[in-house]
Enzyme design. Structure first.
Site, PDB file in Angstrom:
ATOM      1  N   ARG A 172      -1.191  -6.385  21.132  1.00  0.00           N
ATOM      2  CA  ARG A 172      -2.074  -5.432  21.809  1.00  0.00           C
ATOM      3  C   ARG A 172      -2.313  -5.784  23.271  1.00  0.00           C
ATOM      4  O   ARG A 172      -3.404  -5.572  23.810  1.00  0.00           O
ATOM      5  CB  ARG A 172      -3.415  -5.305  21.065  1.00  0.00           C
ATOM      6  CG  ARG A 172      -3.308  -4.834  19.637  1.00  0.00           C
ATOM      7  CD  ARG A 172      -2.788  -3.392  19.539  1.00  0.00           C
ATOM      8  NE  ARG A 172      -2.666  -2.993  18.137  1.00  0.00           N
ATOM      9  CZ  ARG A 172      -1.564  -3.118  17.413  1.00  0.00           C
ATOM     10  NH1 ARG A 172      -0.462  -3.628  17.949  1.00  0.00           N
ATOM     11  NH2 ARG A 172      -1.538  -2.732  16.156  1.00  0.00           N
ATOM     12  N   SER A 221      -9.191   2.027  15.909  1.00  0.00           N
ATOM     13  CA  SER A 221      -9.434   0.618  15.569  1.00  0.00           C
ATOM     14  C   SER A 221     -10.262  -0.049  16.670  1.00  0.00           C
ATOM     15  O   SER A 221      -9.846  -0.080  17.824  1.00  0.00           O
ATOM     16  CB  SER A 221      -8.112  -0.121  15.388  1.00  0.00           C
ATOM     17  OG  SER A 221      -7.412   0.385  14.282  1.00  0.00           O
ATOM     18  N   GLU A 291     -10.567  -4.254  20.730  1.00  0.00           N
ATOM     19  CA  GLU A 291      -9.303  -3.561  20.992  1.00  0.00           C
ATOM     20  C   GLU A 291      -9.571  -2.317  21.829  1.00  0.00           C
ATOM     21  O   GLU A 291      -8.781  -1.955  22.702  1.00  0.00           O
ATOM     22  CB  GLU A 291      -8.610  -3.182  19.682  1.00  0.00           C
ATOM     23  CG  GLU A 291      -7.285  -2.467  19.878  1.00  0.00           C
ATOM     24  CD  GLU A 291      -6.508  -2.302  18.585  1.00  0.00           C
ATOM     25  OE1 GLU A 291      -5.775  -1.305  18.485  1.00  0.00           O
ATOM     26  OE2 GLU A 291      -6.621  -3.148  17.686  1.00  0.00           O
TER      27      GLU A 291
END
Length: 300
Positions: A172, A221, A291
């Site tokens: 990520r 998320s 995130e």
């Protein structure tokens, strides 16, 4: 010189004090000082080249993995519109995709071309620019596995082509330069039958529908998975499922999703995320990392 007098002329749309809440999935947060929708990559490059270097610039895709703070976003928010949403086939296994193209459009075009390996993009609520910047991934695949190269406009207006190796991808995360806007990317898959590709896309869609609160005001998320664990597991173990602050709630269906139940402020949503982090840290010692991007300033 104020930001207003420093802004260069454009061919696209440039709006002052533009509301961002309607453009992001949480439907909360303050305005952009300036919102720029360039006519094309040349328009974007010219604008950035002539913009005062002290003015901050950030890109906005579908606004899924993002909390816009209630005080709004200073500087210029760049939103890539239809001019950047094209997907075209380069060869039997390769697509060139505009930075504003959605994951659904990319994966569907790949299916029609018999290109497998891009099905996972169907499940990510975002655009190519966001996938490239954040190494977007789902269902065991990541953007770095399919990316060949990307074209970006740097903050100084320079247009450069970056091969995947130059982005130094990790989970990520990429090392895309600050303020750079991804205007296109080349993705490569492998040969597949359209019917089998569609079946895999259907499987992914059904899995998402069963496990995620897709019809809610959410940001996707919230926290990165603290590998080898899953974020939802440590959140659930810490007793956070259904936790609320104001109109912000930890989803009962998938507790790595935060929800706006109605009129939650971005302050409430972010505070809930921080409370989840605190409880998980106390329960298991795991330090959850956001995130979701949190951008802008707190309301004064």
């Amino acid at each position: 010189m104020s930001v207003a007098t420093a802004l260069p002329p454009v061919r696209g749309k440039l709006r002052e004090n533009a509301p961002l809440a309607p453009l992001v999935w949480f439907k909360s947060g303050g305005p952009a000082q300036w919102l720029f929708e360039p006519a094309d990559a040349d328009d974007l490059a010219d604008f950035l080249r002539n913009l005062d270097p002290s003015v901050p610039v950030m890109g906005l895709g579908l606004g899924s993995n993002m909390i816009v703070r209630d005080g709004g976003v200073p500087g210029v928010v760049v939103r890539l519109g239809k001019a950047f949403a094209k997907v075209e086939r380069i060869d039997d296994l390769t697509l060139r995709c505009g930075g504003g193209a959605s994951g659904i459009l990319v994966s569907s075009t790949a299916r029609d071309a018999g290109i497998a390996g891009l099905e996972f993009l169907r499940s990510i609520p975002g655009t190519v620019g966001g996938f490239v910047r954040m190494n977007g991934g789902a269902y065991g695949r990541e953007t770095c596995e399919i990316l060949v190269e990307c074209d970006v406009v740097l903050r100084n207006g320079e247009r450069v082509r970056l091969p995947v190796a130059d982005l130094h991808y990790s989970y990520r995360h990429s090392e895309l330069p600050e303020g750079a806007i991804v205007v296109s990317a080349v993705f490569r898959g492998h040969a597949g039958e359209p019917a089998a590709i569609q079946a895999e896309m259907d499987r992914i869609a059904a899995s998402r529908e069963a496990s995620q609160p897709l019809r809610s005001k959410t940001g996707g998320s919230t926290f990165k998975n603290p590998l080898p664990l899953k974020a939802w597991q440590v959140i659930d173990a810490a007793g956070c499922r259904g936790l609320t602050i104001g109109d912000a709630q930890v989803s009962e269906k998938h507790c790595n999703f935060l929800l706006n139940l109605g009129n939650a402020s971005s302050r409430d949503i972010e505070a809930l995320g921080e409370e989840v982090r605190r409880r998980v840290r106390a329960d298991s010692g795991v330090e959850l990392e956001w995130e979701i991007q949190r951008i802008g300033v707190e309301e004064q």
